[in-house]
Design a protein around this motif. Structure first.
Motif, PDB file in Angstrom:
ATOM      1  N   GLY A   1      58.928  -6.479 -45.545  1.00 31.25           N
ATOM      2  CA  GLY A   1      58.971  -5.291 -44.701  1.00 31.25           C
ATOM      3  C   GLY A   1      58.651  -4.007 -45.441  1.00 31.25           C
ATOM      4  N   TYR A   2      58.502  -4.078 -46.763  1.00 29.23           N
ATOM      5  CA  TYR A   2      58.232  -2.849 -47.502  1.00 29.23           C
ATOM      6  C   TYR A   2      56.746  -2.613 -47.756  1.00 29.23           C
ATOM      7  N   ARG A   3      55.903  -3.600 -47.530  1.00 30.74           N
ATOM      8  CA  ARG A   3      54.478  -3.432 -47.824  1.00 30.74           C
ATOM      9  C   ARG A   3      53.806  -2.641 -46.700  1.00 30.74           C
ATOM     10  N   VAL A   4      53.868  -1.321 -46.784  1.00 28.02           N
ATOM     11  CA  VAL A   4      53.254  -0.461 -45.775  1.00 28.02           C
ATOM     12  C   VAL A   4      51.862  -0.022 -46.202  1.00 28.02           C
ATOM     13  N   ALA A   5      51.575  -0.127 -47.490  1.00 30.03           N
ATOM     14  CA  ALA A   5      50.245   0.204 -48.008  1.00 30.03           C
ATOM     15  C   ALA A   5      49.764  -0.967 -48.842  1.00 30.03           C
ATOM     16  N   ASN A   6      48.479  -1.300 -48.732  1.00 33.19           N
ATOM     17  CA  ASN A   6      47.985  -2.514 -49.364  1.00 33.19           C
ATOM     18  C   ASN A   6      46.750  -2.251 -50.201  1.00 33.19           C
ATOM     19  N   VAL A   7      46.417  -3.206 -51.066  1.00 32.90           N
ATOM     20  CA  VAL A   7      45.180  -3.193 -51.840  1.00 32.90           C
ATOM     21  C   VAL A   7      44.568  -4.588 -51.751  1.00 32.90           C
ATOM     22  N   ALA A   8      43.406  -4.763 -52.358  1.00 28.46           N
ATOM     23  CA  ALA A   8      42.742  -6.062 -52.289  1.00 28.46           C
ATOM     24  C   ALA A   8      43.524  -7.113 -53.070  1.00 28.46           C
TER      25      ALA A   8
ATOM     26  N   ASP B   1      43.330   2.166 -60.886  1.00 28.85           N
ATOM     27  CA  ASP B   1      42.948   2.699 -59.577  1.00 28.85           C
ATOM     28  C   ASP B   1      44.059   3.607 -59.046  1.00 28.85           C
ATOM     29  N   GLY B   2      43.769   4.876 -58.924  1.00 26.01           N
ATOM     30  CA  GLY B   2      44.762   5.823 -58.420  1.00 26.01           C
ATOM     31  C   GLY B   2      45.209   5.503 -57.010  1.00 26.01           C
ATOM     32  N   ARG B   3      44.304   4.914 -56.206  1.00 21.73           N
ATOM     33  CA  ARG B   3      44.684   4.548 -54.829  1.00 21.73           C
ATOM     34  C   ARG B   3      45.710   3.416 -54.831  1.00 21.73           C
ATOM     35  N   ALA B   4      45.576   2.506 -55.789  1.00 16.82           N
ATOM     36  CA  ALA B   4      46.557   1.426 -55.908  1.00 16.82           C
ATOM     37  C   ALA B   4      47.915   1.982 -56.289  1.00 16.82           C
ATOM     38  N   ILE B   5      47.932   2.941 -57.204  1.00 27.46           N
ATOM     39  CA  ILE B   5      49.197   3.560 -57.612  1.00 27.46           C
ATOM     40  C   ILE B   5      49.848   4.290 -56.443  1.00 27.46           C
ATOM     41  N   ALA B   6      49.041   4.973 -55.639  1.00 25.92           N
ATOM     42  CA  ALA B   6      49.581   5.661 -54.459  1.00 25.92           C
ATOM     43  C   ALA B   6      50.186   4.651 -53.490  1.00 25.92           C
ATOM     44  N   ALA B   7      49.503   3.518 -53.297  1.00 20.96           N
ATOM     45  CA  ALA B   7      50.013   2.471 -52.410  1.00 20.96           C
ATOM     46  C   ALA B   7      51.296   1.877 -52.970  1.00 20.96           C
ATOM     47  N   ALA B   8      51.326   1.623 -54.292  1.00 20.64           N
ATOM     48  CA  ALA B   8      52.510   1.042 -54.925  1.00 20.64           C
ATOM     49  C   ALA B   8      53.702   1.973 -54.803  1.00 20.64           C
ATOM     50  N   ARG B   9      53.474   3.260 -55.003  1.00 25.67           N
ATOM     51  CA  ARG B   9      54.572   4.222 -54.895  1.00 25.67           C
ATOM     52  C   ARG B   9      55.117   4.278 -53.457  1.00 25.67           C
ATOM     53  N   GLU B  10      54.203   4.215 -52.478  1.00 22.24           N
ATOM     54  CA  GLU B  10      54.624   4.230 -51.075  1.00 22.24           C
ATOM     55  C   GLU B  10      55.437   2.979 -50.733  1.00 22.24           C
ATOM     56  N   ASN B  11      55.002   1.823 -51.242  1.00 22.03           N
ATOM     57  CA  ASN B  11      55.735   0.581 -50.998  1.00 22.03           C
ATOM     58  C   ASN B  11      57.109   0.606 -51.656  1.00 22.03           C
ATOM     59  N   ALA B  12      57.176   1.145 -52.870  1.00 20.84           N
ATOM     60  CA  ALA B  12      58.456   1.247 -53.574  1.00 20.84           C
ATOM     61  C   ALA B  12      59.420   2.152 -52.824  1.00 20.84           C
ATOM     62  N   MET B  13      58.893   3.211 -52.241  1.00 22.15           N
ATOM     63  CA  MET B  13      59.730   4.106 -51.454  1.00 22.15           C
ATOM     64  C   MET B  13      60.302   3.374 -50.246  1.00 22.15           C
ATOM     65  N   GLU B  14      59.464   2.557 -49.599  1.00 20.51           N
ATOM     66  CA  GLU B  14      59.906   1.794 -48.430  1.00 20.51           C
ATOM     67  C   GLU B  14      60.955   0.763 -48.823  1.00 20.51           C
ATOM     68  N   ALA B  15      60.833   0.211 -50.044  1.00 19.48           N
ATOM     69  CA  ALA B  15      61.784  -0.801 -50.525  1.00 19.48           C
ATOM     70  C   ALA B  15      63.068  -0.187 -51.063  1.00 19.48           C
ATOM     71  N   GLY B  16      63.078   1.129 -51.225  1.00 18.40           N
ATOM     72  CA  GLY B  16      64.273   1.797 -51.725  1.00 18.40           C
ATOM     73  C   GLY B  16      64.416   1.797 -53.230  1.00 18.40           C
ATOM     74  N   VAL B  17      63.300   1.559 -53.961  1.00 16.55           N
ATOM     75  CA  VAL B  17      63.375   1.496 -55.426  1.00 16.55           C
ATOM     76  C   VAL B  17      62.387   2.451 -56.086  1.00 16.55           C
ATOM     77  N   GLU B  18      61.953   3.452 -55.373  1.00 22.07           N
ATOM     78  CA  GLU B  18      60.959   4.384 -55.903  1.00 22.07           C
ATOM     79  C   GLU B  18      61.429   5.040 -57.206  1.00 22.07           C
ATOM     80  N   ASP B  19      62.711   5.405 -57.271  1.00 22.68           N
ATOM     81  CA  ASP B  19      63.230   6.095 -58.455  1.00 22.68           C
ATOM     82  C   ASP B  19      63.449   5.164 -59.645  1.00 22.68           C
TER      83      ASP B  19
END
Length: 387
Positions: free
Chosen positions: A163-170, A260-278
């Motif tokens: 449920g945390y994967r709101v942004a994806n990459v290849a 890939d900066g876009r991958a990092i942006a996606a990873a950060r967004e997913n981490a935020m959704e999972a509650g582990v961004e910090d």
């Protein structure tokens, strides 16, 4: 009510799933290719779905029998007390597989089982037509060498759907495989963990969730939540207990890099959704700039495999960097999956400490585990211990 449950597993992860099942307090009856069978109850269904990190699904086993004719399949399927599970308005779909069995037509087997279940429910509820407008019950009939196993899926979507994967990459790695890689590495929260090719962040996110003791199914819905079999209060109680079990205090050192900066942006967004961004430091960085931030640490990663034309040159550069990095930092450990069967010789020039055949989606991969040099005990400390 005691019942048989089956946690399905990707090939190669059966032992990992078994350890998880046992850690939840369940008695395992047997472990076979692709599944772990254990005993549980209604609350066990809830707890399994909320907490199993590496299993694909949790199935409720209804029956097992031998059938070589459609009549045998129909009668023995009808003999199951379906009314104890499926209510008058229950929507039941039948799926199936058949391997080395006399009844080799899967569509025909599905049709026979659907007819048998409908006949049983129709008689039990005195109804000629079943509305099938209620909760979903996905029944699976599996035939292997004429042995029939009938189960009902309690999970709905696969358990990798956290449920945390709101942004994806290849080509993202499945969450269940990422969790298994971490558990097989025996990484602990007090160690530095680095993923130099993090993509959408699955490996570092799963690591943070494990360290924080966050139940992987805490933020999603399951098919069995709509079943009359399990009181809503049980789901509420188990979710409350899972929230209470979260560890918010332990300091973590997790680093996630990707060029890939876009991958990092996606990873950060997913981490935020999972509650582990910090809990994770994300940075857009080519892994060839990787440096050891501490004397020892652990790299867990899913690098590019070179399945497309033009990627091999990039992979050769990555391999060269790993070779250089681990020559300079022998106390570090590497845990990596790849389709490249020559990885050991190319990078380390020696066999891995451990290896395991796994599957990343449909790709057969090898999980290579290279252990760093064990920390050396100083002479002074050794003398004090010997005294």
């Amino acid at each position: 009510m005691r019942m048989e449950l089956i946690a399905t597993a990707t090939f190669g992860l059966e032992a990992v799933v078994r350890r998880e099942v046992e850690a939840l307090g369940f008695d395992v009856a047997k472990t076979e290719d692709g599944k772990v069978t254990y005993m549980g109850d209604e609350r066990g269904i809830v707890r399994s779905n909320l907490w199993l990190r590496t299993a694909d699904r949790v199935l409720l086993k209804m029956a097992e029998f031998t059938a070589k004719t459609f009549e045998e399949l129909f009668q023995q399927t009808k003999a199951i007390a379906w009314e104890n599970l499926i209510p008058p308005d229950g929507k039941f779909t039948v799926t199936g597989t058949s391997v080395k069995s006399a009844l080799h037509s899967v569509p025909a087997c599905q049709k026979i089982c659907k007819k048998a279940i409908a006949a049983r429910l129709g008689e039990a509820y005195c109804m000629e037509t079943l509305p099938e407008t209620g909760a979903d019950y996905t029944v699976k009939v599996t035939l292997l060498k004429d042995r029939v196993t009938i189960t009902v899926d309690t999970s709905g979507e696969g358990l990798h759907k956290r449920g945390y994967r709101v942004a994806n990459v290849a080509a993202p790695i499945k969450e269940t495989l990422a969790a298994a890689m971490i558990q097989l590495s025996f990484w602990k929260a007090d160690r530095l963990l680095v993923d130099p090719c993090c993509g959408s962040g699955t490996i570092p996110i799963e690591a943070a969730m494990i360290a924080r003791n966050i139940a992987p199914g805490l933020s999603r819905h399951f098919a069995s939540e709509g079943w009359d079999l399990i009181p809503a209060e049980v789901w509420k109680e188990e979710r409350k207990a899972a929230f209470s079990a979260i560890d918010s205090e332990t300091p973590l050192r997790i680093r996630a890099f990707d060029k890939d900066g876009r991958a990092i942006a996606a990873a950060r967004e997913n981490a935020m959704e999972a509650g582990v961004e910090d809990d994770i430091v994300f940075k857009a960085m080519n892994m060839i700039r990787l440096e050891a931030q501490e004397p020892s640490g652990i790299i867990i990663t899913n690098p590019p495999y070179g399945e497309r034309i033009g990627e091999q040159a990039e992979i050769d550069v990555i391999y060269g960097k790993y070779k250089e990095f681990f020559e300079e930092n022998p106390d570090w450990s590497l845990f990596l999956i790849t389709t490249d069967k020559g990885f050991e010789e190319k990078v380390f020039g020696r066999p891995a400490n451990r290896r395991r055949k796994l599957y990343n989606g449909r790709l057969e991969v090898c999980y290579y585990q290279f252990h760093g040099v064990k920390p050396r005990v100083s002479e002074e400390k050794k003398e004090n211990e010997d005294a």
